[in-house]
Scaffold this motif. Structure first.
Motif, PDB file in Angstrom:
ATOM      1  N   PRO A   1       3.323  -8.712  29.377  1.00  0.00           N
ATOM      2  CA  PRO A   1       2.143  -9.079  28.595  1.00  0.00           C
ATOM      3  C   PRO A   1       1.971 -10.602  28.565  1.00  0.00           C
ATOM      4  O   PRO A   1       2.943 -11.331  28.374  1.00  0.00           O
ATOM      5  CB  PRO A   1       2.453  -8.526  27.202  1.00  0.00           C
ATOM      6  N   ALA A   2       0.730 -11.042  28.767  1.00  0.00           N
ATOM      7  CA  ALA A   2       0.368 -12.470  28.788  1.00  0.00           C
ATOM      8  C   ALA A   2       1.141 -13.252  29.854  1.00  0.00           C
ATOM      9  O   ALA A   2       1.157 -14.480  29.834  1.00  0.00           O
ATOM     10  CB  ALA A   2       0.556 -13.102  27.419  1.00  0.00           C
TER      11      ALA A   2
ATOM     12  N   HIS B   1      -9.083  -6.927  33.410  1.00  0.00           N
ATOM     13  CA  HIS B   1      -8.651  -6.074  32.293  1.00  0.00           C
ATOM     14  C   HIS B   1      -9.603  -4.903  32.098  1.00  0.00           C
ATOM     15  O   HIS B   1     -10.821  -5.086  32.101  1.00  0.00           O
ATOM     16  CB  HIS B   1      -8.583  -6.884  30.994  1.00  0.00           C
TER      17      HIS B   1
ATOM     18  N   HIS C   1       3.325  -1.887  31.678  1.00  0.00           N
ATOM     19  CA  HIS C   1       2.893  -3.119  30.995  1.00  0.00           C
ATOM     20  C   HIS C   1       3.394  -3.111  29.539  1.00  0.00           C
ATOM     21  O   HIS C   1       2.731  -3.621  28.657  1.00  0.00           O
ATOM     22  CB  HIS C   1       1.365  -3.210  31.071  1.00  0.00           C
TER      23      HIS C   1
ATOM     24  N   HIS D   1       2.824  -4.167  23.958  1.00  0.00           N
ATOM     25  CA  HIS D   1       2.068  -5.355  24.382  1.00  0.00           C
ATOM     26  C   HIS D   1       2.149  -6.473  23.357  1.00  0.00           C
ATOM     27  O   HIS D   1       1.142  -6.978  22.856  1.00  0.00           O
ATOM     28  CB  HIS D   1       0.611  -4.987  24.654  1.00  0.00           C
TER      29      HIS D   1
ATOM     30  N   ASP E   1      -5.423  -4.614  33.612  1.00  0.00           N
ATOM     31  CA  ASP E   1      -4.374  -4.541  32.591  1.00  0.00           C
ATOM     32  C   ASP E   1      -4.872  -3.948  31.271  1.00  0.00           C
ATOM     33  O   ASP E   1      -6.068  -3.969  30.972  1.00  0.00           O
ATOM     34  CB  ASP E   1      -3.855  -5.955  32.285  1.00  0.00           C
ATOM     35  N   ASP E   2      -3.907  -3.500  30.488  1.00  0.00           N
ATOM     36  CA  ASP E   2      -4.051  -3.181  29.054  1.00  0.00           C
ATOM     37  C   ASP E   2      -4.736  -1.845  28.758  1.00  0.00           C
ATOM     38  O   ASP E   2      -4.958  -1.516  27.612  1.00  0.00           O
ATOM     39  CB  ASP E   2      -4.805  -4.286  28.282  1.00  0.00           C
TER      40      ASP E   2
HETATM   41 ZN   LIG Z   1      -1.838  -7.394  29.045  1.00  0.00          ZN
END
Ligand SMILES: [Zn+2]
Length: 300
Positions: free
Chosen positions: A206-207, A262, A167, A171, A116-117
């Motif tokens: 996100p999260a 991540h 995503h 974010h 992710d991210d």
């Molecule tokens: Zn994320």
């Protein structure tokens, strides 16, 4: 052991390449034949000169026409295959649903790594190198505002056979109105498509927040909301050790698991350090690696 999904993917790609080469060779050899032997068609001896000339051009035109048609069909086929490869759609039963893992037929030892991210200029190239070395395809849930700054990395992720998920653009964790949620998803989806040709039906909030308006928009748009069943907790960055990160991921890794990692959003050097060891442990446990779209396509 070779991953059957990679084999299918490689098989499709090689078929495409062969088709392209055949098309190219056919066009090349036809022009050679025509330039070496302009009297490609042999006219019947009892035709007069005018008829002979008409007959020749008709037959040559016929051959050129056939060859052109074959070539166009091949191009269309290639374009279709490429579009299929770049469309990360999900089966109907998962559209608009939230998925944490799959229960697979015969408890198939298959697992999906997700990152992710990103993309991040620091971490993503290292993650891609490891995945390539290990011959593994994974899924990257990318953030729009980051994608914007790393078009080449996006292209590399896709060229190397990994899947892409949405995503959001910013974010953030706050509450979203329907129109703000739409903006977050659509701007990201548009940019991903512009840069890579990818259309993705995968969304990760996100999260993992499910109730701030993003997921309800995604579900309304028939995205599959992809959560995870094994959290490496690499997002704890400074507080986590590499062995603990690996333990976290392995603890909940089982048939059909989706592992959360991540490649962006901060210092991910521990993820990079842990990744080869994690992969080795999973391979030793008999696991094969698939992308999320491949996981969703597997029989339950
Ligand atoms: Zn994320």
């Amino acid at each position: 052991m070779a991953n059957p999904y990679q084999l299918v993917w490689q098989y499709k790609l090689s078929i495409s390449l062969i088709a392209a080469m055949v098309g190219f060779m056919a066009s090349l050899s036809m022009s050679v034949v025509r330039s070496v032997n302009p009297k490609l068609a042999i006219p019947s001896p009892n035709l007069n000169q005018q008829e002979r000339s008409n007959s020749q051009s008709l037959q040559i035109n016929g051959l050129i026409g056939d060859q052109k048609e074959i070539y166009e069909k091949m191009l269309a086929y290639l374009a279709e295959e490429e579009a299929k490869r770049l469309t990360f759609s999900v089966p109907v039963q998962f559209q608009g649903k939230t998925i944490r893992s799959r229960v697979l037929k015969n408890n198939a030892k298959v697992i999906a790594l997700t990152f992710d991210d990103g993309p991040s200029s620091q971490t993503t190239p290292q993650v891609l190198d490891i995945l390539k070395r290990e011959n593994i395809k994974a899924t990257f849930f990318v953030v729009g505002k980051t994608v914007k700054n790393h078009p080449q990395l996006m292209k590399q992720i896709v060229a190397e056979g990994h899947a892409i998920g949405n995503h959001t653009w910013n974010h953030q964790y706050h509450q979203y109105s329907p129109s703000a949620a739409a903006r977050e998803l659509e701007t990201t989806a548009t940019l991903i498509h512009q840069l890579t040709g990818v259309k993705t039906a995968l969304f990760r909030p996100p999260a993992g927040i499910l109730d701030n308006g993003l997921v309800s928009y995604a579900q309304q748009k028939k995205y599959a909301v992809i959560m995870w069943s094994a959290d490496s907790k690499d997002w704890q960055s400074r507080r986590i050790t590499v062995p603990k990160l690996i333990d976290n991921a392995l603890q909940d890794a089982q048939s059909g698991s989706i592992i959360l990692l991540h490649d962006g959003g901060g210092d991910r050097s521990k993820t990079v350090e842990a990744l080869p060891k994690l992969i080795t442990k999973l391979k030793q446990g008999g696991y094969q690696f698939v992308t999320v779209p491949e996981l969703l396509d597997m029989p339950d």
